[in-house]
Design a protein around this motif. Structure first.
Motif, PDB file in Angstrom:
ATOM      1  N   MET A 155       0.828  -1.201   0.000  1.00 55.75           N
ATOM      2  CA  MET A 155       0.000   0.000   0.000  1.00 55.75           C
ATOM      3  C   MET A 155       0.856   1.242   0.000  1.00 55.75           C
ATOM      4  SD  MET A 155      -3.279  -0.840   2.276  1.00 55.75           S
ATOM      5  CE  MET A 155      -3.897  -2.421   1.729  1.00 55.75           C
ATOM      6  N   SER A 200      -8.172   0.669   8.370  1.00 56.17           N
ATOM      7  CA  SER A 200      -6.868   0.964   7.771  1.00 56.17           C
ATOM      8  C   SER A 200      -6.944   2.281   7.009  1.00 56.17           C
ATOM      9  CB  SER A 200      -6.449  -0.150   6.807  1.00 56.17           C
ATOM     10  OG  SER A 200      -5.310   0.285   6.073  1.00 56.17           O
ATOM     11  N   ASN A 250      -4.951   3.355   4.954  1.00 55.49           N
ATOM     12  CA  ASN A 250      -4.518   3.178   3.571  1.00 55.49           C
ATOM     13  C   ASN A 250      -5.692   3.019   2.616  1.00 55.49           C
ATOM     14  OD1 ASN A 250      -2.171   1.969   5.340  1.00 55.49           O
ATOM     15  ND2 ASN A 250      -1.320   2.736   3.420  1.00 55.49           N
ATOM     16  N   TRP A 276      -7.900  -7.875   4.119  1.00 55.79           N
ATOM     17  CA  TRP A 276      -6.838  -7.392   5.024  1.00 55.79           C
ATOM     18  C   TRP A 276      -7.179  -7.661   6.485  1.00 55.79           C
ATOM     19  CZ3 TRP A 276      -6.918  -3.710   8.872  1.00 55.79           C
ATOM     20  CH2 TRP A 276      -8.103  -2.987   9.003  1.00 55.79           C
ATOM     21  N   TYR A 282      -5.471 -10.409   8.708  1.00 53.32           N
ATOM     22  CA  TYR A 282      -4.231 -10.236   9.481  1.00 53.32           C
ATOM     23  C   TYR A 282      -4.557  -9.845  10.925  1.00 53.32           C
ATOM     24  CZ  TYR A 282      -1.833 -10.748   5.076  1.00 53.32           C
ATOM     25  OH  TYR A 282      -1.372 -11.260   3.886  1.00 53.32           O
ATOM     26  N   LEU A 312      -4.960   1.923  11.776  1.00 59.92           N
ATOM     27  CA  LEU A 312      -3.571   1.713  11.350  1.00 59.92           C
ATOM     28  C   LEU A 312      -3.289   2.395  10.031  1.00 59.92           C
ATOM     29  CD1 LEU A 312      -3.185  -0.693   8.937  1.00 59.92           C
ATOM     30  CD2 LEU A 312      -4.078  -2.066  10.794  1.00 59.92           C
ATOM     31  N   SER A 316       0.181   2.652   6.949  1.00 62.52           N
ATOM     32  CA  SER A 316       1.503   2.137   6.594  1.00 62.52           C
ATOM     33  C   SER A 316       2.037   2.851   5.369  1.00 62.52           C
ATOM     34  CB  SER A 316       1.409   0.643   6.301  1.00 62.52           C
ATOM     35  OG  SER A 316       2.699   0.131   6.023  1.00 62.52           O
ATOM     36  N   VAL A 359       2.657  -2.589  -0.446  1.00 65.95           N
ATOM     37  CA  VAL A 359       2.151  -3.970  -0.350  1.00 65.95           C
ATOM     38  C   VAL A 359       2.614  -4.805  -1.535  1.00 65.95           C
ATOM     39  CG1 VAL A 359       0.033  -5.316  -0.640  1.00 65.95           C
ATOM     40  CG2 VAL A 359       0.141  -3.520   1.077  1.00 65.95           C
ATOM     41  N   GLY A 360       2.965  -6.056  -1.248  1.00 65.08           N
ATOM     42  CA  GLY A 360       3.276  -6.995  -2.324  1.00 65.08           C
ATOM     43  C   GLY A 360       4.510  -6.596  -3.109  1.00 65.08           C
ATOM     44  N   SER A 402       7.652  -6.804   2.798  1.00 61.40           N
ATOM     45  CA  SER A 402       6.952  -7.387   3.935  1.00 61.40           C
ATOM     46  C   SER A 402       6.051  -6.433   4.708  1.00 61.40           C
ATOM     47  CB  SER A 402       7.951  -8.057   4.879  1.00 61.40           C
ATOM     48  OG  SER A 402       7.243  -9.049   5.565  1.00 61.40           O
ATOM     49  N   SER A 403       5.083  -5.902   3.984  1.00 58.97           N
ATOM     50  CA  SER A 403       4.053  -5.100   4.667  1.00 58.97           C
ATOM     51  C   SER A 403       3.244  -5.983   5.608  1.00 58.97           C
ATOM     52  CB  SER A 403       3.123  -4.444   3.644  1.00 58.97           C
ATOM     53  OG  SER A 403       2.346  -5.409   2.962  1.00 58.97           O
ATOM     54  N   SER A 404       3.126  -7.270   5.295  1.00 59.00           N
ATOM     55  CA  SER A 404       2.303  -8.148   6.150  1.00 59.00           C
ATOM     56  C   SER A 404       2.974  -8.332   7.515  1.00 59.00           C
ATOM     57  CB  SER A 404       2.039  -9.498   5.475  1.00 59.00           C
ATOM     58  OG  SER A 404       3.237 -10.186   5.201  1.00 59.00           O
ATOM     59  N   LEU A 441       2.660  -5.206   9.609  1.00 63.94           N
ATOM     60  CA  LEU A 441       1.333  -5.096  10.224  1.00 63.94           C
ATOM     61  C   LEU A 441       1.212  -6.023  11.443  1.00 63.94           C
ATOM     62  CD1 LEU A 441      -2.017  -5.281   8.153  1.00 63.94           C
ATOM     63  CD2 LEU A 441      -1.842  -5.605  10.591  1.00 63.94           C
ATOM     64  N   HIS A 487       3.468  -9.011  -6.226  1.00 65.63           N
ATOM     65  CA  HIS A 487       3.363 -10.467  -6.122  1.00 65.63           C
ATOM     66  C   HIS A 487       2.275 -10.796  -5.097  1.00 65.63           C
ATOM     67  CE1 HIS A 487       4.612 -11.052  -1.988  1.00 65.63           C
ATOM     68  NE2 HIS A 487       5.331  -9.971  -2.159  1.00 65.63           N
TER      69      HIS A 487
HETATM   70  P1  ADP Z   1       4.089  -8.214   1.419  1.00 62.56           P
HETATM   71  O1  ADP Z   1       5.239  -8.730   0.614  1.00 62.56           O
HETATM   72  O2  ADP Z   1       3.934  -6.747   1.270  1.00 62.56           O
HETATM   73  O3  ADP Z   1       4.158  -8.675   2.829  1.00 62.56           O
HETATM   74  P2  ADP Z   1       1.753  -9.913   1.422  1.00 62.56           P
HETATM   75  O4  ADP Z   1       0.892 -10.423   0.317  1.00 62.56           O
HETATM   76  O5  ADP Z   1       2.457 -10.875   2.280  1.00 62.56           O
HETATM   77  O6  ADP Z   1       2.775  -8.866   0.759  1.00 62.56           O
HETATM   78  O7  ADP Z   1       0.872  -8.994   2.396  1.00 62.56           O
HETATM   79  C1  ADP Z   1       0.124  -7.910   1.878  1.00 62.56           C
HETATM   80  C2  ADP Z   1      -1.245  -7.869   2.529  1.00 62.56           C
HETATM   81  O8  ADP Z   1      -1.115  -7.387   3.891  1.00 62.56           O
HETATM   82  C3  ADP Z   1      -2.178  -6.868   1.876  1.00 62.56           C
HETATM   83  O9  ADP Z   1      -2.831  -7.440   0.756  1.00 62.56           O
HETATM   84  C4  ADP Z   1      -3.146  -6.551   2.997  1.00 62.56           C
HETATM   85  O10 ADP Z   1      -4.124  -7.560   3.134  1.00 62.56           O
HETATM   86  C5  ADP Z   1      -2.243  -6.593   4.224  1.00 62.56           C
HETATM   87  N1  ADP Z   1      -1.764  -5.241   4.577  1.00 62.56           N
HETATM   88  C6  ADP Z   1      -0.484  -4.823   4.660  1.00 62.56           C
HETATM   89  N2  ADP Z   1      -0.415  -3.512   5.044  1.00 62.56           N
HETATM   90  C7  ADP Z   1      -1.695  -3.081   5.203  1.00 62.56           C
HETATM   91  C8  ADP Z   1      -2.306  -1.851   5.593  1.00 62.56           C
HETATM   92  N3  ADP Z   1      -1.588  -0.760   5.870  1.00 62.56           N
HETATM   93  N4  ADP Z   1      -3.660  -1.784   5.651  1.00 62.56           N
HETATM   94  C9  ADP Z   1      -4.402  -2.881   5.366  1.00 62.56           C
HETATM   95  N5  ADP Z   1      -3.884  -4.062   5.006  1.00 62.56           N
HETATM   96  C10 ADP Z   1      -2.557  -4.191   4.911  1.00 62.56           C
END
Ligand code: ADP
Ligand code: MG
Length: 376
Positions: A1, A68, A70, A91, A94, A116, A118, A122-123, A127-129, A132, A215
């Protein structure tokens, strides 16, 4: 994101009271050691300046209400009851995963309101996941006084992703988000979870450029690679590829295609992590660059996780004398490239590579490290 839009409502506006707890956690970039974590091997990630922030306040009841920023003004507050977590809500999985796993491990938490935001894309292999998960776990640790150290917290984050979200990830991302920082790389042995912080030599600085090709880990390719490694380990009679020495590579190469090449990537990549740590400690800049390029070639040819856009970024890096080395970082199939450049040159070199890439590809490159200065 991307960075959240300014029109997103704040915590007070949504929930009608001030928040009680603020917590944050960074995204990460892996310098070297890719697809080794789920094979029990070595990794070398660093925290990036981009991070996820959570603000929250406990509630009197068992409800979780989450927003979120975002998602902007169109976003809505999603809610569920503790104990009623159900996978399949995007989302929110998580957040649900965090409360489900915490409660499953016997940690007493109540309901809470959560906001929240960020600026970890993302993706994009950063490692946005995990950012979080770790930010939320830190916030809940503080709000409910949970007895969790930083390693345990990282392991819970990994469990959220593997058991609830359904993405069978290794432990690198959460360990990096929970433990890395201060400009040092985190040298982690994923088998024993032993780690050491390794500073970058004064003469180098990292560059991270997002290719704009995203990805999905929950998607098939990552799972296929993981399954290939498990199959190869089984055929070779070891629990994990970590258990093989490089002397056993000839035997691995007799496995049916493409298993031998997958094993070769993992074995040589583990060795490259150890060599990189030695070179960082010895400040041996001449050795660092070739290790990164060799890692990229191995990911591209043996592990087959690169894409043409990422290869283009690495080729553009190769044309820059101030770049020591470059490679695909993160799970692959898109995402970002990490480079090591001569200190002081990173911003100019990164801007030039990103501009050339954007001219030549259908995607727009974004420089994340060094962080672009405000107002430029
Ligand atoms: P990455 O490589 O960024 O970790 P992932 O596919 O493992 O990619 O995780 C991305 C997912 O994490 C998003 O599709 C969403 O569901 C969740 N996510 C991450 N950051 C946020 C955010 N700020 N707000 C809502 N969802 C988020
Ligand atoms: Mg992820």
């Amino acid at each position: 994101m991307r960075a959240p839009p300014d029109d997103a409502p704040r915590f007070e506006a949504l929930f009608g009271r001030p928040p009680r707890v603020h917590a944050r956690a960074p995204g990460r970039v892996n310098l070297i050691g890719e697809h080794t974590d789920y094979n029990g091997g070595f990794v070398l990630p660093m925290a990036i300046p981009q991070q996820t922030e959570v603000v929250l306040a406990p509630r009197e009841d068992r409800k979780v209400r989450a927003f979120s920023a975002n998602l902007g003004a169109q976003g809505q507050v999603d809610e569920y009851e503790l104990g009623q977590e159900r996978r399949g809500r995007g989302w929110l999985d998580y957040v649900q995963g965090v409360t489900h796993v915490l409660r499953g491990e016997g940690h007493a938490i109540g309901g809470f309101d959560l906001w929240l935001r960020s600026d970890v894309p993302v993706g994009s292999g950063l490692s946005s996941s995990a950012a979080l998960e770790v930010a939320l776990l830190r916030g809940l640790r503080e709000a409910f006084g949970l007895a969790l150290d930083d390693v345990r917290l990282a392991l819970l984050g990994q469990k959220v992703e593997c058991d609830f979200v359904g993405a069978p990830v290794g432990v690198m991302d959460q360990m990096a988000s929970s433990l890395a920082g201060g400009g040092a790389a985190l040298f982690l042995d994923t088998r024993g979870l032993r780690y050491e912080r390794v500073p970058l030599p004064a003469g180098v600085e990292p560059i991270v450029i997002n290719s704009g090709v995203t990805h999905s880990h929950a998607g098939g390719d990552y799972r296929v690679r993981r399954a290939e490694c498990e199959r190869a380990a089984g055929l070779l009679g070891v629990a994990q590829l970590r258990d093989l020495s490089e002397q056993e590579l000839p035997r691995a190469l007799t496995l049916p295609e493409p298993l031998g090449r997958r094993v070769r990537h993992v074995l040589t990549e583990n060795a490259r992590v150890l060599d990189t740590v030695r070179a960082l400690r010895a400040e041996d800049l001449a050795v660092l660059g070739p290790l990164l390029y060799a890692s990229h070639a191995s990911q591209r040819d043996d592990y087959e996780v690169s894409v043409p856009e990422i290869d283009l970024l690495v080729d553009l890096a190769r044309a820059e004398p101030d770049v020591l080395g470059a490679r695909l970082t993160g799970g692959g199939f898109g995402g970002s490239v990490v480079m090591l450049a001569r200190a002081g040159k990173g911003a100019a070199v990164a801007a030039r590579i990103a501009a050339r890439y954007t001219e030549r590809s259908a995607h727009k490159a974004t420089v994340l490290v060094p962080e672009p200065q405000q107002g430029l």
